[in-house]
Design an enzyme around this catalytic site. Structure first.
Site, PDB file in Angstrom:
ATOM      1  CG  ASP A 128      -1.910   1.147   1.208  1.00  0.00           C
ATOM      2  OD1 ASP A 128      -1.653   2.157   0.505  1.00  0.00           O
ATOM      3  OD2 ASP A 128      -2.934   1.061   1.909  1.00  0.00           O
ATOM      4  NE  ARG A 187      -1.374  11.662  10.093  1.00  0.00           N
ATOM      5  CZ  ARG A 187      -2.057  11.025   9.139  1.00  0.00           C
ATOM      6  NH1 ARG A 187      -1.749   9.776   8.812  1.00  0.00           N
ATOM      7  NH2 ARG A 187      -3.069  11.596   8.536  1.00  0.00           N
TER       8      ARG A 187
END
Lengths: 410, 410
Positions: free
Chosen positions: B196, B369
């Site tokens: 992925d 993040r």
């Protein structure tokens, strides 16, 4: 004898005439292919530009909350619901028709354990049949797709049938199935009814609730005018929600997608039939199309649809007698918003029509398909389309070599 | 000691600095969430407007031929291929990452009959795991998803593993897996490697061919800047094409979709992994994003990405010592283009940053993040983001009640 004047008068009296200006129809073009790709609503470019520049460009990731992207599939589904006789919380706008069929066929097989047959008919749109073939193969040799002729569907509802899958309006013939009757027969046989509304939503009044339909899917880019490849929709009757384990269990169908849990737990409501991240730009296109349909009512749309298709059939008889075989039922209650004619040289005739500024489409092997979208098709368009068709037939111009060059899509 | 001047000098020397003006970055905003939703390329609204008004609005159904909508999934795939080290005819732009995972996991299980385990790790993105759970359930109790810790993947490649499914850059920690090594280990164990690339395509040089990867999927709306919910992509190495029966066998994957046959016959090439009608408007958004990446080169992108993430980590140490736990590997070769910090009040701190014009994101339970997209992030943006973060921490302003109101998406 129908004259151009008859058609002009019909346009003058048409209560839906005002909707034509809400679409971009190129000057001089007679577009009779809204059953394949609906025309562009005038409001759509502006709406998309707003979504692109302001929501994506300026508000960026915050738009998932502030512009409620996160529940757009449900919100659009709720707006679409009244057009197909569904209730709030029963419809989602998501994925493609094919992918949605896969989800709902799998659900149907789970809701009817022990029954392992998907029943459909040879008149169904091929992708519907293909998706059923793919699911059956995946589930194992005891599962199968049973294909019968359209008229034999009711008789084929044997006790092994889990789900009857029928497209309400046949893409090739324009035949309109009796949803209430077939759904009742399916229920009496213990099966579920899954309807594909691709050729009916937005063109034919549909009442899923009244018909007691179980499941449905449909297309956003035909009579809903959502744009090329617009997202599709799915319907799951409330009584079937909260059951089964979704086949395509992506994170948007999770009960708490933003908890990022390792185990999938399906949402309790219609959201469990979501899969990946919603395609916001494509959905914005469909939103504009649905908004436009909210401003009309489906019974006026149906009235005009019946009149347009009836006018076309009568004009074909009057202007092109014995040239074509009529494929579509003449009884209004038995057809959708298209008329199909058969002719061995159908492909070339359609190409000749296109070069003359009339756009129908062709479906192999011999079908000329004319779609009539009531919101932007005028009675004089029908007149003019038949006049040009007659010219092509009388002159034999369709025999020219350039009309026989095959394109990928027709 | 790093100063604002250090950062200004780095910007002045940055060979990619000219790309920032190709993006719409709102005035005063420091956008560090391109790993969740890439910023809008300036060219995108115009390109979409052209596709909407001219291709859809004016050319209508004819655009399937004249504008080659019909092979847009392959054409866009071929343009994306060099960015991930794939060959022509090995990549498709289609559907969502989740749906594409389902297709390729099913293919992998068919290519390794007798092996019935999908191996993945607990650091993988949840939708990857969910899709594997859904496919396993569908296939029956002998199939399963085996989940191990990230570091135990190699050791878990037992003879029952059909496919190892790993996300190259961990969405939470930013850790970059060694694709060449893991793919080789998978092959030695007789399993296929499915990667992925959602958090790597467009940010990290990827060489699927060189690594001998079998299968891959990825996302169009992160570093490819394709717009919210942009279509995803899939890769099938040429050696695996023409095999297996697609799980989601919609009409666009048929060898002759416009023959409208009743039986599905898969296309011999990559097209067999198409399903429904391609979403043209969303694909046009992604087309503009890919076009922009074609104008740069991935090694310059990677160089700047490493420098930006390194700068951020050093500034955090300098300005906010002992405030956060660094989650992302400090060794450049082991991280993608994001840096994650852990803090028990991570959610509130992220909200405070957003209110101060710095946009990172939050991933439960405690991760802040920060994504650094080299094409539009400046070194001074990193400086300023850390300065504002320090202010928030020093003042304790993140404790205000308004920063603790939970939104659906963060």
């Amino acid at each position: 004898m129908i004259t151009l004047d008859t058609c002009r008068q019909a346009d003058a009296a048409d209560p839906l005439a005002c909707f034509r200006e809400h679409f971009h129809i190129p000057e001089g073009l007679i577009y009779l292919d809204g059953n394949s790709l609906g025309a562009m609503p005038v409001r759509t470019p502006g709406h998309l530009d707003e979504v692109i520049r302001r929501q994506w460009g300026t508000d960026l990731i915050r738009s998932w909350n502030t512009h409620r992207w996160v529940d757009l599939p449900q919100r659009l589904g709720d707006r679409l619901a009244p057009l197909i006789g569904a209730g709030a919380g029963e419809v989602l706008v998501t994925d493609s028709t094919s992918v949605n069929l896969f989800k709902l066929l799998d659900l149907a097989l789970q809701l009817r354990p022990g029954r392992r047959v998907i029943l459909s008919d040879t008149g169904n749109f091929p992708t519907d049949l293909y998706m059923a073939q793919g699911l059956s193969r995946l589930l194992g040799p005891e599962y199968s797709l049973r294909l019968v002729e359209e008229d034999d569907i009711a008789a084929a509802l044997s006790p092994d049938v889990a789900v009857m899958m029928v497209t309400q309006v046949n893409y090739r013939t324009g035949r309109l199935h009796d949803m209430a009757r077939l759904t009742r027969l399916a229920r009496e046989a213990g099966a579920l009814a899954l309807w594909d509304l691709s050729h009916s939503a937005g063109a034919v009044p549909v009442d899923l609730t009244c018909c007691d339909a179980d499941l449905a899917v449909g297309c956003g880019y035909k009579y809903l005018n959502g744009g090329p490849g617009a997202p599709a929709f799915l319907f799951v009757a409330r009584r079937h929600q909260g059951q089964g384990f979704p086949a395509l269990c992506g994170w948007f169908g999770h009960q708490s997608p933003f908890e990022f849990e390792l185990q999938y737990s399906p949402a309790g409501d219609i959201r469990r039939f979501l899969c990946g991240t919603p395609p916001i730009l494509s959905m914005a296109g469909l939103e504009a199309g649905i908004e436009l349909l909210e401003e009309t009512d489906m019974s006026s749309v149906r009235n005009k649809s019946v009149e347009l298709t009836d006018l076309f059939m009568r004009l074909i008889r009057q202007e092109c007698p014995d040239r074509f075989r009529l494929v579509t039922p003449e009884i209004a209650a038995e057809r959708g918003s298209q008329v199909s004619l058969a002719h061995p040289a159908g492909y070339a005739i359609v190409q000749a029509l296109i070069s003359d500024g009339v756009i129908p489409d062709f479906r192999a092997p011999d079908i000329l398909r004319f779609g009539f979208t009531p919101l932007y098709t005028r009675y004089i368009d029908v007149w003019e389309a038949v006049r040009r068709l007659r010219d092509i037939m009388d002159s034999g111009r369709w025999r020219r070599p350039e009309f026989n060059i095959r394109h990928t899509v027709t």
